[in-house]
Enzyme design. Structure first.
Site, PDB file in Angstrom:
ATOM      1  N   HIS A 113      40.418  41.456  34.557  1.00 50.85           N
ATOM      2  CA  HIS A 113      39.936  41.963  35.846  1.00 50.85           C
ATOM      3  C   HIS A 113      40.998  41.641  36.897  1.00 50.85           C
ATOM      4  O   HIS A 113      41.162  40.487  37.286  1.00 50.85           O
ATOM      5  CB  HIS A 113      38.589  41.280  36.155  1.00 50.85           C
ATOM      6  N   MET A 129      43.810  36.783  40.276  1.00 45.52           N
ATOM      7  CA  MET A 129      43.738  36.925  41.741  1.00 45.52           C
ATOM      8  C   MET A 129      45.082  36.563  42.366  1.00 45.52           C
ATOM      9  O   MET A 129      45.724  35.602  41.939  1.00 45.52           O
ATOM     10  CB  MET A 129      42.657  36.016  42.309  1.00 45.52           C
ATOM     11  N   ASP A 189      29.424  42.007  37.568  1.00 45.57           N
ATOM     12  CA  ASP A 189      30.215  40.782  37.697  1.00 45.57           C
ATOM     13  C   ASP A 189      29.887  40.067  39.005  1.00 45.57           C
ATOM     14  O   ASP A 189      30.142  40.594  40.085  1.00 45.57           O
ATOM     15  CB  ASP A 189      31.708  41.171  37.659  1.00 45.57           C
ATOM     16  N   ASP A 233      39.921  36.644  35.225  1.00 40.32           N
ATOM     17  CA  ASP A 233      40.013  37.034  36.635  1.00 40.32           C
ATOM     18  C   ASP A 233      41.384  36.684  37.194  1.00 40.32           C
ATOM     19  O   ASP A 233      41.682  35.507  37.437  1.00 40.32           O
ATOM     20  CB  ASP A 233      38.929  36.306  37.441  1.00 40.32           C
ATOM     21  N   MET A 251      30.967  45.225  41.228  1.00 37.98           N
ATOM     22  CA  MET A 251      30.996  43.847  41.734  1.00 37.98           C
ATOM     23  C   MET A 251      29.656  43.561  42.394  1.00 37.98           C
ATOM     24  O   MET A 251      29.251  44.270  43.310  1.00 37.98           O
ATOM     25  CB  MET A 251      32.123  43.658  42.766  1.00 37.98           C
ATOM     26  N   SER A 275      33.448  34.751  32.011  1.00 35.21           N
ATOM     27  CA  SER A 275      34.560  34.577  32.945  1.00 35.21           C
ATOM     28  C   SER A 275      35.095  33.165  32.853  1.00 35.21           C
ATOM     29  O   SER A 275      34.367  32.192  33.097  1.00 35.21           O
ATOM     30  CB  SER A 275      34.096  34.851  34.377  1.00 35.21           C
ATOM     31  N   MET A 289      42.340  41.446  40.350  1.00 31.55           N
ATOM     32  CA  MET A 289      42.060  41.445  41.795  1.00 31.55           C
ATOM     33  C   MET A 289      43.382  41.200  42.500  1.00 31.55           C
ATOM     34  O   MET A 289      43.623  40.145  43.102  1.00 31.55           O
ATOM     35  CB  MET A 289      41.017  40.363  42.109  1.00 31.55           C
ATOM     36  N   HIS A 316      36.457  37.268  29.847  1.00 30.73           N
ATOM     37  CA  HIS A 316      36.735  37.966  31.110  1.00 30.73           C
ATOM     38  C   HIS A 316      37.726  37.115  31.908  1.00 30.73           C
ATOM     39  O   HIS A 316      37.477  35.940  32.186  1.00 30.73           O
ATOM     40  CB  HIS A 316      35.418  38.146  31.867  1.00 30.73           C
TER      41      HIS A 316
HETATM   42  C1  DX5 Z   1      34.592  36.901  41.124  1.00 30.57           C
HETATM   43  C2  DX5 Z   1      34.992  37.122  39.696  1.00 30.57           C
HETATM   44  C3  DX5 Z   1      33.942  36.811  38.721  1.00 30.57           C
HETATM   45  C4  DX5 Z   1      33.459  35.391  38.736  1.00 30.57           C
HETATM   46  C5  DX5 Z   1      32.025  35.405  38.318  1.00 30.57           C
HETATM   47  O1  DX5 Z   1      35.516  37.467  41.959  1.00 30.57           O
HETATM   48  O2  DX5 Z   1      35.373  38.465  39.490  1.00 30.57           O
HETATM   49  O3  DX5 Z   1      34.307  37.216  37.405  1.00 30.57           O
HETATM   50  O4  DX5 Z   1      34.172  34.543  37.877  1.00 30.57           O
HETATM   51  O5  DX5 Z   1      31.536  34.132  38.431  1.00 30.57           O
HETATM   52  P1  DX5 Z   1      29.995  33.835  38.454  1.00 30.57           P
HETATM   53  O6  DX5 Z   1      29.410  34.345  37.187  1.00 30.57           O
HETATM   54  O7  DX5 Z   1      29.941  32.361  38.583  1.00 30.57           O
HETATM   55  O8  DX5 Z   1      29.414  34.531  39.670  1.00 30.57           O
HETATM   56 ZN    ZN Z   2      35.644  39.182  37.385  1.00 34.53          ZN
END
Ligand code: DX5
Ligand code: ZN
Length: 233
Positions: free
Chosen positions: A65, A36, A174, A34, A136, A7, A67, A32
């Site tokens: 991913h 948001m 994740d 993310d 998750m 990520s 969100m 990966h």
């Molecule tokens: C959280 C994300 C993850 C996050 C994971 O909402 O979807 O992908 O980056 O980070 P770590 O591995 O630090 O928990």
């Molecule tokens: Zn993620």
């Protein structure tokens, strides 16, 4: 196959390109990403232009991913930006089935993510259409959180369900995954491991190697029990 997805939420955004090249060279299987929107989750990260830019510097698979609320509005844009797999949240999407169909229509892999409190039964009528289910293991929104213990049972139940139905669905985990607890999620049946802070905190090369060495312990695959065809028992 066990796969490592890094990520980039925990990368240094001032050196995003360099960080991506570092982890690609270290041998991660997927980047990966993310996304948001500040609505489905409190944080705002980055969007399509950033993905387009980093697409130019690596051939590593992009695991996007989303969100974001109502993700069906942007599927085409993320495909065009270079996504190889698009994962949407069941909770953010009123028309889950049609949004999965939309992702498949564009020829990329389709995933559905579930928040920790969302039961597996929301997948009942769509599971066979998916390439990935993302469990998750923290509440989405932030990197560096602590793994929620109860999710181990959820991963196991999902692996059983996938197996019982004879499907070839990847189980991705994740949030809060590190070399300390990765064996637990692999033993439960996960095969795509997302790691952010446990890769970017410290030496990326060394951290990726540590995960990969653990994968080797499992022969780079999910444990044997999960490869049994339950229909024949
Ligand atoms: C959280 C994300 C993850 C996050 C994971 O909402 O979807 O992908 O980056 O980070 P770590 O591995 O630090 O928990
Ligand atoms: Zn993620």
């Amino acid at each position: 196959m066990l796969k490592l997805a890094t990520s980039i939420l925990s990368a240094d955004f001032a050196r995003l390109g360099e960080d991506i090249l570092k982890v690609s060279a270290a041998g991660v299987d997927m980047i990966h990403i993310d996304v948001m929107d500040g609505l489905f989750v409190p944080s705002i990260t980055f969007g399509i232009p950033v993905i387009e830019s980093i697409r130019k510097i690596t051939n590593c698979a992009f695991d996007v991913h989303l969100m974001i609320q109502d993700p069906e509005r942007y599927i085409k844009d993320f495909v065009n930006a270079g996504a190889d797999c698009i994962t949407i949240h069941a909770e953010s999407c009123v028309h889950l089935d049609s949004t999965i169909e939309k992702i498949r229509y564009f020829g990329v892999k389709a995933g559905v993510a579930l928040n920790p409190s969302t039961p597996l039964h929301v997948l009942e009528y769509v599971l066979h259409k998916l390439d990935v289910v993302l469990v998750m293991t923290v509440n989405p929104g932030f990197a560096g959180q602590i793994y929620i213990k109860e999710m181990t049972r959820k991963i196991k139940e999902l692996r059983e369900l996938v197996q019982k139905r004879g499907l070839d669905v990847n189980i991705e985990v994740d949030g809060g995954i590190s070399p300390k607890n990765v064996r637990e999620v692999i033993l439960a049946g996960a095969n795509i491991i997302v790691a952010g802070s446990s890769i970017f905190n410290g030496n990326e090369m060394k951290n990726v190697k540590e995960f990969k060495n653990i994968f080797e312990e499992f022969g780079n695959d999910v444990p044997v029990d999960f490869r049994v065809d339950w229909n024949t028992i």
